[in-house]
Design an enzyme around this catalytic site. Sequence first.
Site, PDB file in Angstrom:
ATOM      1  N   GLU A  34       0.850  -1.196   0.000  1.00 11.33           N
ATOM      2  CA  GLU A  34       0.000   0.000   0.000  1.00 11.33           C
ATOM      3  C   GLU A  34       0.882   1.242   0.000  1.00 11.33           C
ATOM      4  OE1 GLU A  34      -2.379   2.943  -0.154  1.00 11.33           O
ATOM      5  OE2 GLU A  34      -3.236   0.930  -0.349  1.00 11.33           O
ATOM      6  N   GLY A  39      -6.844   0.951   4.019  1.00 15.79           N
ATOM      7  CA  GLY A  39      -8.268   1.270   3.942  1.00 15.79           C
ATOM      8  C   GLY A  39      -8.611   1.948   2.644  1.00 15.79           C
ATOM      9  N   GLY A 114       3.757  -0.785  -5.722  1.00 18.91           N
ATOM     10  CA  GLY A 114       4.111  -2.047  -6.370  1.00 18.91           C
ATOM     11  C   GLY A 114       3.995  -1.977  -7.880  1.00 18.91           C
ATOM     12  N   ILE A 186     -24.354  14.102  -5.483  1.00 11.88           N
ATOM     13  CA  ILE A 186     -25.570  14.370  -4.716  1.00 11.88           C
ATOM     14  C   ILE A 186     -25.299  14.359  -3.209  1.00 11.88           C
ATOM     15  CG2 ILE A 186     -27.768  13.317  -4.052  1.00 11.88           C
ATOM     16  CD1 ILE A 186     -27.937  15.067  -6.550  1.00 11.88           C
ATOM     17  N   GLU A 203     -26.427  18.200 -14.350  1.00 11.17           N
ATOM     18  CA  GLU A 203     -26.360  16.815 -14.811  1.00 11.17           C
ATOM     19  C   GLU A 203     -26.551  16.777 -16.327  1.00 11.17           C
ATOM     20  OE1 GLU A 203     -25.917  13.263 -15.701  1.00 11.17           O
ATOM     21  OE2 GLU A 203     -25.719  13.604 -13.539  1.00 11.17           O
ATOM     22  N   ALA A 318     -17.545  -0.122  -2.653  1.00 10.47           N
ATOM     23  CA  ALA A 318     -16.598  -0.781  -1.755  1.00 10.47           C
ATOM     24  C   ALA A 318     -17.001  -2.220  -1.477  1.00 10.47           C
ATOM     25  CB  ALA A 318     -16.505  -0.001  -0.443  1.00 10.47           C
ATOM     26  N   HIS A 444     -43.408  -4.714  13.954  1.00 14.36           N
ATOM     27  CA  HIS A 444     -44.174  -3.461  14.034  1.00 14.36           C
ATOM     28  C   HIS A 444     -43.882  -2.772  15.371  1.00 14.36           C
ATOM     29  CE1 HIS A 444     -47.534  -0.666  13.641  1.00 14.36           C
ATOM     30  NE2 HIS A 444     -47.838  -0.942  14.921  1.00 14.36           N
TER      31      HIS A 444
END
Length: 465
Positions: A34, A39, A114, A186, A203, A318, A444
């Site tokens: 990394e 993460g 890497g 958004i 948009e 993710a 409920h």
Amino acid sequence: MAQTFDLVVVGGGPGGYVAAIRAAQLGMKTALVEREHLGGICLNWGCIPTKALLRSAEIFDHLQHAKSFGLTVEKASFDLDAVVKRSRKVAGQLSRGVQGLLKKNKVTVFDGAGKLAGKETLEVALTKGGSETLKARHIVLATGARARQLPGLESDGRLVWSYKEAMVPETMPKSLLVVGSGAIGIEFASFYRSLGAEVTVVEVLPRVLPVEDEDVSAFAHKQFEKRGIKIRTNAQVKALEKGKDSVTATIETGGKTEKLTVERVIMAVGIVGNTEDLGLEGTKVKVERAHVVVDEWCRTGEPGVYAIGDLVGAPWLAHKASHEGVLCVEKIAGVKGLHPLDVTKIPGCTYCTPQVASVGLTEKAARDAGHEVKVGKFPFIGNGKAIALGDPEGMVKTVFDAKTGELLGAHMIGAEVTELIQGYTIARTMEATELDLMHTVFPHPTLSEMMHEAVLDAYGRAIHF
């Protein structure tokens, strides 16, 4: 001397670190490389810190309506610096948690970048200087993606922001233009509007949240405008003219051009895979549209080289990356009973106000695929828990195959739907029919009762509306 492993993962995001942990669990000697933060973008600059920001905005929204709950709150305000610091603290806590998980599972971590350097070989340029050569029969590329840049509209980090700058504002802009109305655009539009900014969303496609069901998009459009967000669809930003502390955008809508001056612009027009500097040249790894091409088991064209997550394309989520990571290493390990990933069983969530969540086919996609469909809908206003929460705006929609009873898709907008959608996701995974869902008892009073009613409505049996 090269260090030897069974499997090496390049990239420590939600795809990479999960793949590394699962490989270690399966008895493989595993390494993870990394170059920045464990993460990945999701945990450090995406999913997690944005949800922390949105939570602050949601609470602030509620404070504005405290009187309707019988509460008194005088002169509610916010400390932007503290809001941002909390977001970064949450991200930092989870990044350290990933480090602990990798250590617990005996995954060797290399801090660096890497690069493929021949058959079963990876060269790592270490962050602290120097390099390491790693040998492994299996190399998994999980390098993720970055924000897409449009020519002439590139982020500069000051007036024109990418998602990174949008998450750590030093001051609150009074006005903001968001280019792109997908989930990222958004969510930022929602956050900044909640804290008082004048927000305009542009948009290029005919509707906001264009990947969602048309009914949900239309409902969302009305709710966003109700909150004071200005929306331009079928529109395109043609140019950005930067001033000292403002930007003037040229927006073209249906052949008509308008000028809009705002303090800041957020570019949210998609992402491109991080395919550069991976040593792919001279290999059989194919790259198309800035993403690595893989088969159903995440294998590239180069033997022993695999790719997962945002690097291989949509949906850019993710949880999709994590699932691919597990699927990839389990296939390598020879685990029996595996099934290729079905993207129609992956839920998508947008954490704006109101929240949006979906899984499976939209009504239009189902019809276009040749299905005869039965459609059910149920509004939040018909649900006791939604009314008690003070969140009666929303809807749940289900799409069934009329002949087989298969749940083809489910689409929601309203409070907490990002939590509710998993019920329909399990139903899709378990290949549940309408009868299975009808005969399921929902508690409920809960918002989940609307999921039951939307199923009943598809077959003309809704009770409470």
